[in-house]
Design an enzyme around this catalytic site. Structure first.
Site, PDB file in Angstrom:
ATOM      1  N   ASP A  72      -3.426  -4.416   1.219  1.00 32.46           N
ATOM      2  CA  ASP A  72      -3.482  -4.354  -0.085  1.00 32.46           C
ATOM      3  C   ASP A  72      -4.838  -3.116   0.463  1.00 32.46           C
ATOM      4  O   ASP A  72      -5.960  -3.722   0.629  1.00 32.46           O
ATOM      5  CB  ASP A  72      -3.828  -4.656  -1.195  1.00 32.46           C
ATOM      6  CG  ASP A  72      -3.012  -5.155  -2.497  1.00 32.46           C
ATOM      7  OD1 ASP A  72      -2.179  -4.381  -2.427  1.00 32.46           O
ATOM      8  OD2 ASP A  72      -3.094  -5.957  -2.341  1.00 32.46           O
TER       9      ASP A  72
ATOM     10  N   HIS B 164      -6.010 -11.378 -13.482  1.00 28.86           N
ATOM     11  CA  HIS B 164      -6.074 -12.456 -12.065  1.00 28.86           C
ATOM     12  C   HIS B 164      -6.778 -13.237 -12.644  1.00 28.86           C
ATOM     13  O   HIS B 164      -6.449 -14.673 -12.196  1.00 28.86           O
ATOM     14  CB  HIS B 164      -7.358 -11.583 -11.111  1.00 28.86           C
ATOM     15  CG  HIS B 164      -6.880 -10.821 -10.280  1.00 28.86           C
ATOM     16  ND1 HIS B 164      -6.962  -8.989 -10.824  1.00 28.86           N
ATOM     17  CD2 HIS B 164      -6.377 -10.282  -9.250  1.00 28.86           C
ATOM     18  CE1 HIS B 164      -6.088  -8.027  -9.922  1.00 28.86           C
ATOM     19  NE2 HIS B 164      -5.903  -9.555  -8.594  1.00 28.86           N
TER      20      HIS B 164
ATOM     21  N   ASP C  17       4.012  -8.967  -8.820  1.00 30.20           N
ATOM     22  CA  ASP C  17       3.028  -8.528  -8.084  1.00 30.20           C
ATOM     23  C   ASP C  17       2.361 -10.140  -7.676  1.00 30.20           C
ATOM     24  O   ASP C  17       3.268 -11.173  -8.092  1.00 30.20           O
ATOM     25  CB  ASP C  17       1.271  -8.965  -9.740  1.00 30.20           C
ATOM     26  CG  ASP C  17       0.394  -8.288  -9.445  1.00 30.20           C
ATOM     27  OD1 ASP C  17       0.321  -8.138  -7.787  1.00 30.20           O
ATOM     28  OD2 ASP C  17      -0.291  -8.053 -10.039  1.00 30.20           O
TER      29      ASP C  17
ATOM     30  N   ARG D 184      -9.199  -3.933   2.050  1.00 33.61           N
ATOM     31  CA  ARG D 184      -9.484  -4.995   2.856  1.00 33.61           C
ATOM     32  C   ARG D 184      -9.947  -4.988   3.880  1.00 33.61           C
ATOM     33  O   ARG D 184     -10.816  -5.947   4.695  1.00 33.61           O
ATOM     34  CB  ARG D 184      -7.633  -6.420   2.622  1.00 33.61           C
ATOM     35  CG  ARG D 184      -6.877  -5.754   1.277  1.00 33.61           C
ATOM     36  CD  ARG D 184      -7.795  -6.879   0.590  1.00 33.61           C
ATOM     37  NE  ARG D 184      -6.640  -7.171  -0.893  1.00 33.61           N
ATOM     38  CZ  ARG D 184      -7.637  -7.326  -2.079  1.00 33.61           C
ATOM     39  NH1 ARG D 184      -8.853  -6.977  -2.040  1.00 33.61           N
ATOM     40  NH2 ARG D 184      -6.657  -7.807  -2.668  1.00 33.61           N
TER      41      ARG D 184
ATOM     42  N   ARG E  37      -9.417   2.359 -10.064  1.00 34.38           N
ATOM     43  CA  ARG E  37      -8.773   2.294  -8.319  1.00 34.38           C
ATOM     44  C   ARG E  37      -7.397   3.190  -9.652  1.00 34.38           C
ATOM     45  O   ARG E  37      -6.291   3.959  -9.123  1.00 34.38           O
ATOM     46  CB  ARG E  37      -7.545   1.004  -9.356  1.00 34.38           C
ATOM     47  CG  ARG E  37      -8.680  -0.050  -8.274  1.00 34.38           C
ATOM     48  CD  ARG E  37      -8.361  -1.671  -8.710  1.00 34.38           C
ATOM     49  NE  ARG E  37      -7.070  -1.914  -8.539  1.00 34.38           N
ATOM     50  CZ  ARG E  37      -6.052  -2.545  -8.113  1.00 34.38           C
ATOM     51  NH1 ARG E  37      -6.466  -3.564  -9.376  1.00 34.38           N
ATOM     52  NH2 ARG E  37      -5.014  -2.457  -7.644  1.00 34.38           N
TER      53      ARG E  37
ATOM     54  N   LYS F  73       2.535   0.571  -8.671  1.00 37.35           N
ATOM     55  CA  LYS F  73       1.590  -0.546  -9.937  1.00 37.35           C
ATOM     56  C   LYS F  73       1.344   0.179 -10.676  1.00 37.35           C
ATOM     57  O   LYS F  73       0.214   1.198 -10.321  1.00 37.35           O
ATOM     58  CB  LYS F  73       1.498  -1.197  -8.630  1.00 37.35           C
ATOM     59  CG  LYS F  73       0.342  -0.551  -7.834  1.00 37.35           C
ATOM     60  CD  LYS F  73      -0.400  -2.150  -6.875  1.00 37.35           C
ATOM     61  CE  LYS F  73      -1.916  -1.766  -6.426  1.00 37.35           C
ATOM     62  NZ  LYS F  73      -1.518  -2.813  -5.508  1.00 37.35           N
ATOM     63  N   HIS F  74       1.246  -0.479 -11.994  1.00 36.77           N
ATOM     64  CA  HIS F  74       1.816  -1.880 -11.521  1.00 36.77           C
ATOM     65  C   HIS F  74       2.774  -1.234 -13.379  1.00 36.77           C
ATOM     66  O   HIS F  74       2.043  -1.509 -14.526  1.00 36.77           O
ATOM     67  CB  HIS F  74       0.418  -2.611 -12.266  1.00 36.77           C
ATOM     68  CG  HIS F  74      -0.037  -2.855 -11.526  1.00 36.77           C
ATOM     69  ND1 HIS F  74      -1.605  -2.479 -11.556  1.00 36.77           N
ATOM     70  CD2 HIS F  74      -0.480  -4.148 -10.352  1.00 36.77           C
ATOM     71  CE1 HIS F  74      -2.692  -2.778 -10.263  1.00 36.77           C
ATOM     72  NE2 HIS F  74      -1.974  -3.919  -9.563  1.00 36.77           N
TER      73      HIS F  74
END
Length: 351
Positions: free
Chosen positions: A62, A177, A249, A70, A134, A164-165
């Site tokens: 990601d 999450h 996901d 990351r 995002r 996504k999503h």
């Protein structure tokens, strides 16, 4: 049958992880910040995976930009997607910067020998905790314009795009999450707004993969989209005509817990229409799934799934040092880093 994407525990590849990656069910690998120290280390780690695992693996990450990036030290500071329309007044400049961001991200990841970064985010709006900046925009027309350019930049390098999503995570406040979010809006509203970006980009042939949300849309179905045959087979495949790969996901997320234990989550997501399943941050669950998950599929379905997977591998390899000496990379690096710095300053001031 290769359907699982799993992760690594640290910055070095361990022998037991090689054995897991060589399991017939494993199709690929997703990398996280914990796997990264610096450029040389991450290049060595990826090279080790390629050399020591005796089969092709789809290596993913990601690396969207903004807060979801990351790998940071030594890489371009990619701006948050919201920054394009928020800070730049000229629509042409907004689109140009979106293209630059897609190109830069794909070029840097490809130079590491990474196949795929799960991008772009096509969720509308900024109020959702899990999405926030995002998202490109709160209005579907503007979002589509910017996402098109971002994807075109990725494709210039040869990287596939993952929207996504699906069908849209932007209108729930909860973070999948941490829990299973519920979206109580009318079906007509979701189809009139949230699905439009996916619909448009699929029609243009710009999406190679789609990742559904761990969100329950109560007026449409009683299962999370990631485990819903209504959303994945009826809407995405039949109504929208999508023929690319469908990734779940992360099935290790709390939002996927509605579907049961880890084996049940994998079973339901696969039966609902997912081609590839992500299971991250749960090493014991990975072992459990590899031992107990016994998917049953026809030979024809396996061939279709493998064909979709094969199309996601990167189309070219770029040398890291050559890339960093390119005029395009240098110009993008300067402009994108400056925009992200402006965005951070803006957010600090705004708060």
């Amino acid at each position: 049958m290769s359907i699982l994407l799993i992760d690594l525990s640290s910055q070095e590849l361990r022998q037991e992880e090689i054995e897991l990656l060589e399991h017939p069910l494993v199709a690929g690998l997703i990398l996280f910040s914990r796997n990264f120290y610096d450029i040389e280390q991450i290049r060595h780690l990826i090279r080790s995976v390629r050399q020591k695992v005796k089969k092709p693996l789809l290596i993913t990450v990601d690396q969207e930009g903004g807060r979801v990036q990351r790998f940071r030290q030594g890489f371009t500071q990619l701006p948050a997607m919201q920054s394009f329309a928020c800070l730049l007044s000229d629509p042409q400049e907004q689109q140009e910067m979106a293209w630059r961001a897609g190109w830069q991200m794909a070029a840097e990841m490809t130079a590491l020998d990474i196949d795929l970064s799960f991008a772009p985010v096509l969720d509308l709006g900024h109020q959702c905790k899990a999405i926030g900046d995002r998202s490109f925009h709160y209005e579907e027309k503007k979002l589509i314009e910017l996402a098109e350019k971002f994807i075109q930049g990725m494709r210039q390098i040869g990287m596939s795009a993952t929207g996504k999503h699906f069908p849209g995570h932007g209108h729930v406040l909860a973070d999948s999450h941490l829990e299973t979010p519920y979206d109580d809006r009318a079906k007509e509203l979701i189809f009139a707004q949230d699905i439009r970006p996916f619909q448009s980009l699929i029609k243009q042939g710009l999406l190679d993969a789609v990742m559904p949300a761990h969100v329950i849309y109560t007026q449409c179905d009683n299962q999370p989209a990631s485990g819903s045959s209504y959303w994945l087979k009826e809407v995405l495949r039949q109504q929208l005509g999508f023929q690319g790969a469908i990734f779940s996901d992360d099935l290790g997320m709390k939002g996927a817990g509605f579907m049961g234990d880890f084996v049940a989550r994998c079973t339901q997501s696969l039966q609902a229409g997912c081609d590839l399943l992500l299971l991250c941050n749960e090493p014991e669950a990975v072992v459990q799934v590899l031992d107990r998950f016994k998917p049953q599929e026809s030979q024809n379905k396996r061939i279709i799934r493998q064909t979709r997977l094969n199309k996601l591998f990167k189309k070219q390899r770029i040398d890291w040092q050559t890339l960093r000496n390119q005029r395009d990379w240098l110009e993008n690096h300067k402009k994108l880093t400056a925009l992200q710095q402006d965005w951070l300053a803006y957010k600090g001031y705004d708060n």
